[in-house]
Design an enzyme around this catalytic site. Structure first.
Site, PDB file in Angstrom:
ATOM      1  N   ARG A 288       0.817  -1.224   0.000  1.00  0.00           N
ATOM      2  CA  ARG A 288       0.000   0.000   0.000  1.00  0.00           C
ATOM      3  C   ARG A 288       0.846   1.268   0.000  1.00  0.00           C
ATOM      4  O   ARG A 288       1.806   1.404   0.746  1.00  0.00           O
ATOM      5  CB  ARG A 288      -0.907  -0.004   1.231  1.00  0.00           C
ATOM      6  CG  ARG A 288      -1.626   1.315   1.473  1.00  0.00           C
ATOM      7  CD  ARG A 288      -2.839   1.172   2.333  1.00  0.00           C
ATOM      8  NE  ARG A 288      -2.594   0.565   3.633  1.00  0.00           N
ATOM      9  CZ  ARG A 288      -3.568   0.192   4.460  1.00  0.00           C
ATOM     10  NH1 ARG A 288      -4.828   0.358   4.120  1.00  0.00           N
ATOM     11  NH2 ARG A 288      -3.276  -0.347   5.623  1.00  0.00           N
TER      12      ARG A 288
ATOM     13  N   ARG B 239       2.727   3.629   4.948  1.00  0.00           N
ATOM     14  CA  ARG B 239       2.390   3.846   6.352  1.00  0.00           C
ATOM     15  C   ARG B 239       3.356   3.128   7.268  1.00  0.00           C
ATOM     16  O   ARG B 239       3.776   2.023   6.976  1.00  0.00           O
ATOM     17  CB  ARG B 239       0.964   3.348   6.613  1.00  0.00           C
ATOM     18  CG  ARG B 239      -0.071   4.369   6.191  1.00  0.00           C
ATOM     19  CD  ARG B 239      -1.446   3.817   6.179  1.00  0.00           C
ATOM     20  NE  ARG B 239      -1.798   3.081   7.405  1.00  0.00           N
ATOM     21  CZ  ARG B 239      -3.028   2.629   7.642  1.00  0.00           C
ATOM     22  NH1 ARG B 239      -3.988   2.838   6.771  1.00  0.00           N
ATOM     23  NH2 ARG B 239      -3.276   1.965   8.740  1.00  0.00           N
TER      24      ARG B 239
HETATM   25  P1  ADP Z   1      -8.513  -0.375   4.065  1.00  0.00           P
HETATM   26  O1  ADP Z   1      -9.002   1.049   3.976  1.00  0.00           O
HETATM   27  O2  ADP Z   1      -9.630  -1.352   4.213  1.00  0.00           O
HETATM   28  O3  ADP Z   1      -7.433  -0.561   5.086  1.00  0.00           O
HETATM   29  P2  ADP Z   1      -7.320   0.205   1.460  1.00  0.00           P
HETATM   30  O4  ADP Z   1      -8.477   0.770   0.709  1.00  0.00           O
HETATM   31  O5  ADP Z   1      -6.300   1.163   1.961  1.00  0.00           O
HETATM   32  O6  ADP Z   1      -7.847  -0.748   2.672  1.00  0.00           O
HETATM   33  O7  ADP Z   1      -6.630  -0.901   0.526  1.00  0.00           O
HETATM   34  C1  ADP Z   1      -5.470  -1.627   0.940  1.00  0.00           C
HETATM   35  C2  ADP Z   1      -4.542  -1.835  -0.253  1.00  0.00           C
HETATM   36  O8  ADP Z   1      -5.143  -2.731  -1.186  1.00  0.00           O
HETATM   37  C3  ADP Z   1      -4.224  -0.561  -1.031  1.00  0.00           C
HETATM   38  O9  ADP Z   1      -2.899  -0.633  -1.463  1.00  0.00           O
HETATM   39  C4  ADP Z   1      -5.195  -0.611  -2.231  1.00  0.00           C
HETATM   40  O10 ADP Z   1      -4.650   0.029  -3.380  1.00  0.00           O
HETATM   41  C5  ADP Z   1      -5.326  -2.106  -2.452  1.00  0.00           C
HETATM   42  N1  ADP Z   1      -6.681  -2.491  -2.910  1.00  0.00           N
HETATM   43  C6  ADP Z   1      -7.867  -1.984  -2.481  1.00  0.00           C
HETATM   44  N2  ADP Z   1      -8.901  -2.620  -3.080  1.00  0.00           N
HETATM   45  C7  ADP Z   1      -8.350  -3.550  -3.900  1.00  0.00           C
HETATM   46  C8  ADP Z   1      -8.898  -4.539  -4.789  1.00  0.00           C
HETATM   47  N3  ADP Z   1     -10.232  -4.689  -4.937  1.00  0.00           N
HETATM   48  N4  ADP Z   1      -8.042  -5.328  -5.477  1.00  0.00           N
HETATM   49  C9  ADP Z   1      -6.699  -5.194  -5.307  1.00  0.00           C
HETATM   50  N5  ADP Z   1      -6.124  -4.289  -4.489  1.00  0.00           N
HETATM   51  C10 ADP Z   1      -6.931  -3.472  -3.782  1.00  0.00           C
HETATM   52  P1  AMP Z   2      -6.705   2.392   9.828  1.00  0.00           P
HETATM   53  O1  AMP Z   2      -6.208   3.555   9.035  1.00  0.00           O
HETATM   54  O2  AMP Z   2      -8.196   2.284   9.828  1.00  0.00           O
HETATM   55  O3  AMP Z   2      -6.027   1.102   9.432  1.00  0.00           O
HETATM   56  O4  AMP Z   2      -6.297   2.674  11.343  1.00  0.00           O
HETATM   57  C1  AMP Z   2      -4.947   2.824  11.723  1.00  0.00           C
HETATM   58  C2  AMP Z   2      -4.819   2.746  13.246  1.00  0.00           C
HETATM   59  O5  AMP Z   2      -5.548   3.807  13.866  1.00  0.00           O
HETATM   60  C3  AMP Z   2      -5.372   1.471  13.883  1.00  0.00           C
HETATM   61  O6  AMP Z   2      -4.439   0.406  13.864  1.00  0.00           O
HETATM   62  C4  AMP Z   2      -5.700   1.950  15.303  1.00  0.00           C
HETATM   63  O7  AMP Z   2      -4.517   2.067  16.082  1.00  0.00           O
HETATM   64  C5  AMP Z   2      -6.200   3.356  15.050  1.00  0.00           C
HETATM   65  N1  AMP Z   2      -7.675   3.398  14.823  1.00  0.00           N
HETATM   66  C6  AMP Z   2      -8.308   3.780  13.687  1.00  0.00           C
HETATM   67  N2  AMP Z   2      -9.639   3.703  13.821  1.00  0.00           N
HETATM   68  C7  AMP Z   2      -9.862   3.242  15.088  1.00  0.00           C
HETATM   69  C8  AMP Z   2     -11.038   2.927  15.834  1.00  0.00           C
HETATM   70  N3  AMP Z   2     -12.272   3.057  15.304  1.00  0.00           N
HETATM   71  N4  AMP Z   2     -10.870   2.482  17.097  1.00  0.00           N
HETATM   72  C9  AMP Z   2      -9.651   2.337  17.646  1.00  0.00           C
HETATM   73  N5  AMP Z   2      -8.520   2.596  17.000  1.00  0.00           N
HETATM   74  C10 AMP Z   2      -8.603   3.064  15.731  1.00  0.00           C
END
Ligand code: ADP
Ligand code: AMP
Length: 216
Positions: A125, A158
């Protein structure tokens, strides 16, 4: 339009879909992860309190999260809750909050996907920290490495998207967030979609899941 909870493990594609629905359908994305990273970057009290938990891949305490969401919930647009709620206590607080604002209860869409694929998605990502737009080095690469196609801004990886933290976040998801599937199922508010498909197919399934409920 009804508020929607995007429910799924880290890396399931919630943010990707929220960005698409925001741009094309007028939804508002409310990502607690993005908000917390903004607080952290700006060095606010909340950002400082949250930082350690985020770095370790643990959940930030419910009280802090719920207070933050309360402050962000405004306007008439239907909201896509992305990464929130993550515990049953958060889900109950969200229902109470939406009811107190006369918005009606949200529907939840569960993104079904294996743990192995979640890992692969997080490892590749790249994110534009300014807009929240995400790419994947293999599945959805930008035209130029490290640069957002849309606004030319820099893409970053990240700091919690590294192997040890990813494992911890997946464990936390399974223990603390998976119970929400039963929570929303019990009240007849859950739809599940196949999140292993390509981005367009997932968008299609998501829109279908949301629309189906509009008829009720
Ligand atoms: P979340 O918000 O659920 O943590 P993201 O939207 O950030 O997930 O997606 C995680 C990673 O997977 C990103 O690098 C994104 O580009 C990729 N990704 C998202 N949806 C798909 C998909 N349908 N197929 C392949 N890769 C995807
Ligand atoms: P995310 O971007 O959703 O993957 O969140 C990144 C990090 O933020 C997580 O691993 C948690 O440490 C914190 N976080 C985000 N959303 C929440 C939530 N709803 N409750 C608790 N922690 C959160």
């Amino acid at each position: 339009m009804q508020d929607v909870v995007l429910l799924g493990g880290p890396g399931a594609g919630k943010g990707t879909q929220a960005q698409i629905l925001m741009r094309s359908f007028g939804y508002r994305q409310l990502s607690t992860g993005d908000l917390l990273r903004e607080h952290r970057n700006q060095g606010t009290e909340l950002g400082k309190a949250a930082e350690g938990y985020m770095k370790r891949g643990e959940l930030v305490p419910d009280e802090l999260i719920i207070k933050m969401v309360e402050g962000e919930l405004r306007g008439d647009s239907a909201v896509l809750f992305d990464g929130f709620p993550r515990t049953v206590a958060q889900a109950e607080a969200l229902d109470a909050l939406l009811q107190s604002r006369e918005r009606g209860l949200p529907k939840a869409v569960y993104f079904e996907i294996s743990r192995a694929l979640l890992e692969e998605r997080m490892l590749g990502r790249w994110t534009n920290p300014r807009t929240g737009r995400v790419y994947h080095e293999k599945f959805d690469p930008p035209k130029v490495h490290g640069i957002d196609d849309q606004d030319g801004g820099p893409l970053v990886q990240r700091e919690d998207d590294k192997p040890e933290t990813i494992k911890k976040r997946l464990d936390v998801f399974e223990a603390q967030t998976m119970p929400l599937v039963a929570y929303y199922k019990q009240s007849g508010r859950l739809a599940a979609i196949d999140a292993t498909q390509g981005v367009d197919a997932v968008t299609h399934a998501l829109l279908h899941a949301i629309d189906v409920d509009h008829g009720h």
